[in-house]
Design a protein around this motif. Structure first.
Motif, PDB file in Angstrom:
ATOM      1  N   LYS A   1       0.902  -1.185  -0.152  1.00 39.62           N
ATOM      2  CA  LYS A   1      -0.058   0.083   0.095  1.00 39.62           C
ATOM      3  C   LYS A   1       1.085   1.299  -0.165  1.00 39.62           C
ATOM      4  CE  LYS A   1      -3.905   2.209   2.712  1.00 39.62           C
ATOM      5  NZ  LYS A   1      -4.568   2.042   3.653  1.00 39.62           N
ATOM      6  N   PHE A   2       2.084   1.221   0.605  1.00 36.77           N
ATOM      7  CA  PHE A   2       2.768   2.330   0.743  1.00 36.77           C
ATOM      8  C   PHE A   2       4.210   1.742   0.382  1.00 36.77           C
ATOM      9  CE2 PHE A   2      -0.083   2.966   4.125  1.00 36.77           C
ATOM     10  CZ  PHE A   2      -0.349   4.531   4.118  1.00 36.77           C
ATOM     11  N   PRO A   3       4.348   1.851  -1.197  1.00 38.45           N
ATOM     12  CA  PRO A   3       5.664   0.992  -1.755  1.00 38.45           C
ATOM     13  C   PRO A   3       6.925   2.235  -1.724  1.00 38.45           C
ATOM     14  CG  PRO A   3       4.033   1.911  -3.461  1.00 38.45           C
ATOM     15  CD  PRO A   3       3.229   1.810  -2.251  1.00 38.45           C
ATOM     16  N   HIS A   4       6.592   3.189  -1.521  1.00 39.71           N
ATOM     17  CA  HIS A   4       7.594   4.412  -1.642  1.00 39.71           C
ATOM     18  C   HIS A   4       8.226   4.246   0.009  1.00 39.71           C
ATOM     19  CE1 HIS A   4       3.684   5.958  -0.305  1.00 39.71           C
ATOM     20  NE2 HIS A   4       4.355   6.937   0.160  1.00 39.71           N
ATOM     21  N   ILE A   5       7.753   3.857   0.796  1.00 34.37           N
ATOM     22  CA  ILE A   5       8.237   3.701   2.166  1.00 34.37           C
ATOM     23  C   ILE A   5       8.968   2.529   2.397  1.00 34.37           C
ATOM     24  CG2 ILE A   5       7.566   3.972   4.849  1.00 34.37           C
ATOM     25  CD1 ILE A   5       6.655   6.330   3.468  1.00 34.37           C
ATOM     26  N   ASP A   6      10.260   2.956   3.077  1.00 32.81           N
ATOM     27  CA  ASP A   6      11.067   1.704   3.290  1.00 32.81           C
ATOM     28  C   ASP A   6      10.682   1.197   4.742  1.00 32.81           C
ATOM     29  OD1 ASP A   6      13.232  -0.150   3.413  1.00 32.81           O
ATOM     30  OD2 ASP A   6      14.631   1.676   4.085  1.00 32.81           O
ATOM     31  N   MET A   7      10.354  -0.015   4.750  1.00 34.56           N
ATOM     32  CA  MET A   7       9.966  -0.523   5.960  1.00 34.56           C
ATOM     33  C   MET A   7      10.942  -1.860   6.517  1.00 34.56           C
ATOM     34  SD  MET A   7       5.567  -0.978   5.236  1.00 34.56           S
ATOM     35  CE  MET A   7       4.777   0.469   4.793  1.00 34.56           C
ATOM     36  N   GLY A   8      10.888  -2.027   7.683  1.00 34.82           N
ATOM     37  CA  GLY A   8      11.675  -3.001   8.418  1.00 34.82           C
ATOM     38  C   GLY A   8      11.183  -3.334   9.637  1.00 34.82           C
ATOM     39  N   SER A   9      11.209  -4.695   9.827  1.00 36.76           N
ATOM     40  CA  SER A   9      10.751  -5.114  11.178  1.00 36.76           C
ATOM     41  C   SER A   9      12.116  -5.724  12.149  1.00 36.76           C
ATOM     42  CB  SER A   9       9.797  -6.083  11.234  1.00 36.76           C
ATOM     43  OG  SER A   9      10.004  -7.324  10.382  1.00 36.76           O
ATOM     44  N   TYR A  10      12.345  -5.567  13.215  1.00 41.54           N
ATOM     45  CA  TYR A  10      13.341  -5.755  14.131  1.00 41.54           C
ATOM     46  C   TYR A  10      12.915  -6.550  15.457  1.00 41.54           C
ATOM     47  CZ  TYR A  10      15.217  -2.922  10.498  1.00 41.54           C
ATOM     48  OH  TYR A  10      15.454  -2.132   9.231  1.00 41.54           O
ATOM     49  N   PRO A  11      12.830  -7.849  15.372  1.00 46.10           N
ATOM     50  CA  PRO A  11      12.572  -8.262  16.837  1.00 46.10           C
ATOM     51  C   PRO A  11      13.414  -8.041  17.848  1.00 46.10           C
ATOM     52  CG  PRO A  11      13.596  -9.958  15.499  1.00 46.10           C
ATOM     53  CD  PRO A  11      13.435  -8.734  14.506  1.00 46.10           C
ATOM     54  N   TYR A  12      13.226  -7.818  19.426  1.00 46.89           N
ATOM     55  CA  TYR A  12      14.082  -7.691  20.287  1.00 46.89           C
ATOM     56  C   TYR A  12      13.523  -8.515  21.628  1.00 46.89           C
ATOM     57  CZ  TYR A  12      10.360  -4.511  21.776  1.00 46.89           C
ATOM     58  OH  TYR A  12       9.175  -3.711  22.331  1.00 46.89           O
ATOM     59  N   PHE A  13      14.281  -8.583  22.509  1.00 48.72           N
ATOM     60  CA  PHE A  13      13.976  -9.366  23.750  1.00 48.72           C
ATOM     61  C   PHE A  13      14.458  -8.347  24.838  1.00 48.72           C
ATOM     62  CE2 PHE A  13      14.489 -12.316  27.526  1.00 48.72           C
ATOM     63  CZ  PHE A  13      13.362 -12.634  27.316  1.00 48.72           C
ATOM     64  N   LYS A  14      13.642  -7.965  25.604  1.00 45.08           N
ATOM     65  CA  LYS A  14      13.826  -6.820  26.735  1.00 45.08           C
ATOM     66  C   LYS A  14      13.091  -7.112  27.785  1.00 45.08           C
ATOM     67  CE  LYS A  14      14.650  -1.938  27.328  1.00 45.08           C
ATOM     68  NZ  LYS A  14      14.522  -0.705  26.891  1.00 45.08           N
ATOM     69  N   ASP A  15      13.696  -6.655  28.990  1.00 39.97           N
ATOM     70  CA  ASP A  15      12.857  -6.841  30.372  1.00 39.97           C
ATOM     71  C   ASP A  15      11.859  -8.096  30.313  1.00 39.97           C
ATOM     72  OD1 ASP A  15      14.120  -4.586  31.123  1.00 39.97           O
ATOM     73  OD2 ASP A  15      12.567  -3.399  30.354  1.00 39.97           O
ATOM     74  N   GLY A  16      12.516  -9.159  29.893  1.00 38.30           N
ATOM     75  CA  GLY A  16      11.811 -10.756  29.779  1.00 38.30           C
ATOM     76  C   GLY A  16      10.541 -10.718  28.883  1.00 38.30           C
ATOM     77  N   ARG A  17      10.410  -9.890  27.695  1.00 33.49           N
ATOM     78  CA  ARG A  17       9.635 -10.051  27.048  1.00 33.49           C
ATOM     79  C   ARG A  17       9.832  -9.760  25.527  1.00 33.49           C
ATOM     80  NH1 ARG A  17       5.944  -4.586  28.380  1.00 33.49           N
ATOM     81  NH2 ARG A  17       7.485  -3.123  27.871  1.00 33.49           N
ATOM     82  N   LEU A  18       9.202 -10.305  24.572  1.00 34.71           N
ATOM     83  CA  LEU A  18       9.697 -10.230  23.121  1.00 34.71           C
ATOM     84  C   LEU A  18       8.778  -9.283  22.567  1.00 34.71           C
ATOM     85  CD1 LEU A  18       9.451 -13.986  22.215  1.00 34.71           C
ATOM     86  CD2 LEU A  18      11.417 -12.685  22.264  1.00 34.71           C
ATOM     87  N   GLY A  19       9.331  -8.465  21.577  1.00 34.52           N
ATOM     88  CA  GLY A  19       8.608  -7.385  20.926  1.00 34.52           C
ATOM     89  C   GLY A  19       9.321  -7.202  19.556  1.00 34.52           C
TER      90      GLY A  19
END
Length: 248
Positions: free
Chosen positions: A195-213
Motif C-alpha cells: 500500500k505504501f511502496p515508496h516507504i522503506d519498511m523494516g521489522s526488528y525483533p527484540y527481547f527486553k525485560d523478559g518480553r519479546l517485541g
C-alpha cells in the motif's frame, strides 16, 4: 537540491575483523551523513591487504557519490591505506610539505622520527583535512575522504570536512514498537508495504525485560507520507490485538 546523494563507508583494519577493537565510526558517520542529506548505501569492513583496499576503493568511488575510509593512516608498517588510495586513483605518493608542517607544530624535533613523518605521506594533489587532536591530517582525493580509525580523531576530521559535502534530501524515520511477534505481523506488514511502496519498511525483533517485541521502522524523505504510514501501521497493530509499546 538533488533527490539522492549516496556514500560508502570503508572500515579498514585487521583489528576490527579480529574483534580486538570495536568499531564505532560507522554509527557516527552514517548518522552525521544522513543529517547532511547523504545516504549511506553500503559499508564494508576489510583487512589491511593492499589488493583488497585498492579493489574496494575503486568499486566504491565508481558506485557512490562519496567514499569515507577509516583506519590505516598511522605510523606503523601495517598502516597502508594512504598509499593504497593513491594507487587506486592513479596518483603519485609523496611526502606532503603542508602535512609535515602540521606535524612539526605538534612534535618536538627530536620526537618527529621517520615513522611519524610517514603520516605526512599522501597522494600528490590531495587536499588535507585538519586534525586538531594529534595534528596528523586526513585527506581528500577526488570523492574519497581518508580518516583515522581512532573514533575521537575520525569525528574531529569529519567536523573539518563536512563543509565540503553537498547533500540531497534527508531521510526521516519513525519507529513503532509492539508486543506482537514477527510471525503475526509478517503478512499484514507485507500488505502495508504494498500500500505504501515508496516507504522503506523494516521489522526488528527484540527481547527486553523478559518480553519479546518487534520494532517496525519506517523511512522516507516526506514527513506527511511517513505520518500516514505510521497511522496505518498503528491501526494494523490494534486490529491484530497487539499493544503499542512506544512510537517515536
Amino acid at each position: 537540491m538533488v533527490d539522492k546523494v549516496t556514500a560508502c563507508i570503508v572500515i579498514i583494519g585487521n583489528e576490527i575483523l579480529s574483534g580486538r577493537t570495536q568499531d564505532s565510526n560507522l554509527n557516527f558517520l552514517a548518522t552525521e551523513l544522513n543529517k547532511l542529506g547523504i545516504q549511506v548505501g553500503e559499508a564494508r569492513v576489510i583487512p589491511d591487504i593492499e589488493t583488497v583496499i585498492i579493489d574496494t576503493i575503486n568499486y566504491a568511488r565508481n558506485t557512490y557519490d562519496y567514499v569515507f575510509t577509516t583506519g590505516g593512516i598511522g605510523p606503523t608498517h601495517d598502516d597502508i591505506t594512504s598509499a593504497c588510495v593513491a594507487k587506486a586513483l592513479g596518483y603519485d605518493f609523496a611526502r606532503n610539505p603542508e602535512a609535515v608542517a602540521m606535524l612539526e607544530s605538534h612534535y618536538k624535533p627530536e620526537d618527529l622520527n621517520e615513522a611519524r613523518l610517514r603520516m605526512a605521506d599522501t597522494p600528490v594533489g590531495a587536499i588535507l583535512i585538519e586534525n586538531p587532536i594529534s595534528k596528523a591530517p586526513g585527506f581528500q582525493i577526488e570523492n574519497v575522504f581518508v580518516l583515522a580509525g581512532v573514533p575521537r580523531i575520525a569525528q574531529a576530521l569529519f567536523d573539518n570536512l563536512k563543509n565540503r559535502l553537498t547533500g540531497g534530501i534527508t531521510v526521516l524515520s519513525k519507529t513503532v514498537s509492539t508486543d506482537l511477534g514477527e510471525g503475526i505481523i509478517a503478512d499484514p506488514l507485507a500488505s502495508l508495504q504494498e500500500k505504501f511502496p515508496h516507504i522503506d519498511m523494516g521489522s526488528y525483533p527484540y527481547f527486553k525485560d523478559g518480553r519479546l517485541g518487534v520494532s517496525m521502522v519506517l523511512r522516507h524523505h516526506d514527513e506527511t507520507s511517513l505520518q500516514e504510514c505510521e497511522q496505518a501501521l498503528k491501526e494494523m497493530v490494534e486490529t491484530l490485538g497487539g499493544n503499542i509499546i512506544f512510537s517515536l
